[in-house]
Design a protein around this motif. Structure first.
Motif, mmCIF file in Angstrom:
data_model
loop_
_atom_site.group_PDB
_atom_site.id
_atom_site.type_symbol
_atom_site.label_atom_id
_atom_site.label_comp_id
_atom_site.label_asym_id
_atom_site.label_seq_id
_atom_site.Cartn_x
_atom_site.Cartn_y
_atom_site.Cartn_z
ATOM 1 N N HIS A 145 1.001 -1.275 -0.102
ATOM 2 C CA HIS A 145 0.204 0.106 0.125
ATOM 3 C C HIS A 145 1.103 1.418 -0.051
ATOM 4 C CE1 HIS A 145 -3.330 2.707 0.685
ATOM 5 N NE2 HIS A 145 -2.624 3.121 1.749
ATOM 6 N N ALA A 146 1.924 1.310 0.659
ATOM 7 C CA ALA A 146 2.747 2.302 0.932
ATOM 8 C C ALA A 146 3.432 2.640 -0.248
ATOM 9 C CB ALA A 146 3.814 2.185 2.103
ATOM 10 N N ILE A 147 4.009 1.714 -1.073
ATOM 11 C CA ILE A 147 4.952 1.883 -2.123
ATOM 12 C C ILE A 147 4.121 2.034 -3.384
ATOM 13 C CG2 ILE A 147 5.032 -0.628 -2.950
ATOM 14 C CD1 ILE A 147 7.937 1.603 -2.782
ATOM 15 N N ASP A 148 2.823 1.488 -3.468
ATOM 16 C CA ASP A 148 1.945 1.814 -4.664
ATOM 17 C C ASP A 148 1.387 3.217 -4.548
ATOM 18 O OD1 ASP A 148 2.457 -0.873 -5.323
ATOM 19 O OD2 ASP A 148 0.387 -1.600 -4.502
ATOM 20 N N GLN A 149 1.669 4.058 -3.433
ATOM 21 C CA GLN A 149 1.300 5.518 -3.740
ATOM 22 C C GLN A 149 2.423 6.114 -4.551
ATOM 23 O OE1 GLN A 149 -1.362 6.181 -2.074
ATOM 24 N NE2 GLN A 149 -1.510 3.974 -1.801
ATOM 25 N N LEU A 150 3.593 5.565 -4.651
ATOM 26 C CA LEU A 150 4.677 6.373 -5.673
ATOM 27 C C LEU A 150 4.279 5.965 -7.027
ATOM 28 C CD1 LEU A 150 8.117 5.017 -4.066
ATOM 29 C CD2 LEU A 150 6.962 7.327 -4.009
ATOM 30 N N PRO A 151 4.643 7.123 -7.922
ATOM 31 C CA PRO A 151 4.542 6.945 -9.221
ATOM 32 C C PRO A 151 5.178 5.832 -9.850
ATOM 33 C CG PRO A 151 5.105 9.160 -8.682
ATOM 34 C CD PRO A 151 5.118 8.369 -7.612
ATOM 35 N N ILE A 152 4.720 4.962 -10.797
ATOM 36 C CA ILE A 152 5.348 3.831 -11.277
ATOM 37 C C ILE A 152 6.920 3.920 -11.550
ATOM 38 C CG2 ILE A 152 5.684 2.077 -13.131
ATOM 39 C CD1 ILE A 152 2.303 2.083 -13.138
ATOM 40 N N ASP A 153 7.094 5.110 -12.020
ATOM 41 C CA ASP A 153 8.567 5.455 -12.574
ATOM 42 C C ASP A 153 9.367 6.344 -11.446
ATOM 43 O OD1 ASP A 153 7.003 7.483 -12.985
ATOM 44 O OD2 ASP A 153 7.978 7.824 -15.060
ATOM 45 N N ALA A 154 8.981 6.127 -10.410
ATOM 46 C CA ALA A 154 9.742 7.197 -9.297
ATOM 47 C C ALA A 154 11.179 6.893 -9.220
ATOM 48 C CB ALA A 154 8.979 6.663 -7.986
ATOM 49 N N PRO A 155 12.000 7.600 -8.974
ATOM 50 C CA PRO A 155 13.214 7.267 -8.988
ATOM 51 C C PRO A 155 13.660 6.301 -7.896
ATOM 52 C CG PRO A 155 12.859 9.831 -8.411
ATOM 53 C CD PRO A 155 11.573 9.148 -8.690
ATOM 54 N N PHE A 156 14.826 5.512 -7.954
ATOM 55 C CA PHE A 156 15.111 4.463 -6.779
ATOM 56 C C PHE A 156 15.332 5.372 -5.549
ATOM 57 C CE2 PHE A 156 18.089 2.108 -4.447
ATOM 58 C CZ PHE A 156 17.585 1.073 -4.265
ATOM 59 N N THR A 157 15.855 6.398 -5.481
ATOM 60 C CA THR A 157 15.920 6.915 -4.085
ATOM 61 C C THR A 157 14.786 7.204 -3.472
ATOM 62 O OG1 THR A 157 15.980 9.383 -5.107
ATOM 63 C CG2 THR A 157 18.111 8.453 -4.711
ATOM 64 N N GLU A 158 13.452 7.282 -4.129
ATOM 65 C CA GLU A 158 12.139 7.630 -3.548
ATOM 66 C C GLU A 158 11.510 6.355 -3.021
ATOM 67 O OE1 GLU A 158 10.484 10.047 -2.249
ATOM 68 O OE2 GLU A 158 12.329 11.030 -2.954
ATOM 69 N N VAL A 159 11.933 5.092 -3.904
ATOM 70 C CA VAL A 159 11.631 3.643 -3.465
ATOM 71 C C VAL A 159 12.409 3.161 -2.127
ATOM 72 C CG1 VAL A 159 11.714 1.196 -4.116
ATOM 73 C CG2 VAL A 159 11.077 3.215 -5.868
ATOM 74 N N ASN A 160 13.490 3.694 -2.281
ATOM 75 C CA ASN A 160 14.555 3.531 -0.836
ATOM 76 C C ASN A 160 13.965 4.241 0.195
ATOM 77 O OD1 ASN A 160 17.256 2.517 0.113
ATOM 78 N ND2 ASN A 160 17.471 4.683 0.488
#
Length: 188
Positions: free
Chosen positions: A74-89
């Motif tokens: 749920h948390a990660i799916d709030q990011l845009p699909i192509d979010a930069p790796f630093t945001e996924v991190n």
């Protein structure tokens, strides 16, 4: 209908009792020391009742980790699909940093690692089904890249916990993001 609601309430109360007991036990003991007998005594349920819900203690660990996984998705799916790796991190470390003590122990204590490592690999697969910046690499190369990212992130988190979280969370996110990004960027 009233009987169905009463049954659902009993099932929910039993599930809550099991979950409360196992969370306490995880904080107090290693995975190998947790028994159905002690769990059912703490939860104030009969052994047979436990087996109506779970086949074994390990299934209960997997259920707890599944709940954590769903919250992470749920948390990660709030990011845009192509979010930069630093945001996924960032999402990964912010999410793991706010977990309850039982979840932290499930993710970090050696006795639970087999279960936790499975969770992290499934999480990586989930992330890659949403967006795969490594699609140009062969499947085997992607496996290596994803294993590097997953194992490194998890072990950075575990080390941070082992060091009693002395590094501020924002610094941890920046440092790990830089380390992981530069390692991955060198492939391009």
């Amino acid at each position: 209908m009233a009987e169905s609601n009463a049954t659902d309430l009993r099932v929910q109360k039993t599930q809550d009792a099991i979950q409360t007991a196992i969370k306490e036990m995880i904080c107090e003991m290693d995975a190998a020391d947790i028994t159905v007998k002690e769990l059912t005594e703490r939860a104030h349920i009969h052994r047979k009742t436990f087996y109506l819900h779970y086949t074994c203690i390990e299934a209960l660990f997997e259920d707890l980790l599944g709940q954590i996984t769903e919250e992470y998705y749920h948390a990660i799916d709030q990011l845009p699909i192509d979010a930069p790796f630093t945001e996924v991190n960032r999402v990964f470390f912010e999410f793991t940093a706010r977990q309850e003590p039982y979840a932290e122990r499930l993710l970090c204590a050696p006795g639970y690692r087999e279960f936790a490592d499975k969770l992290f690999l499934n999480t990586m697969i989930h992330n890659r089904t949403r967006h795969n910046p490594y699609a140009a690499f062969s499947r085997e190369e992607q496996n290596i890249i994803n294993t590097f990212l997953c194992v490194t992130s998890v072990n950075i988190y575990r080390q941070w916990v082992a060091d009693k979280k002395r590094v501020p969370l924002e610094r941890l996110i920046a440092l790990s993001g830089t380390l992981l990004s530069n390692g991955v960027i060198s492939l391009f």
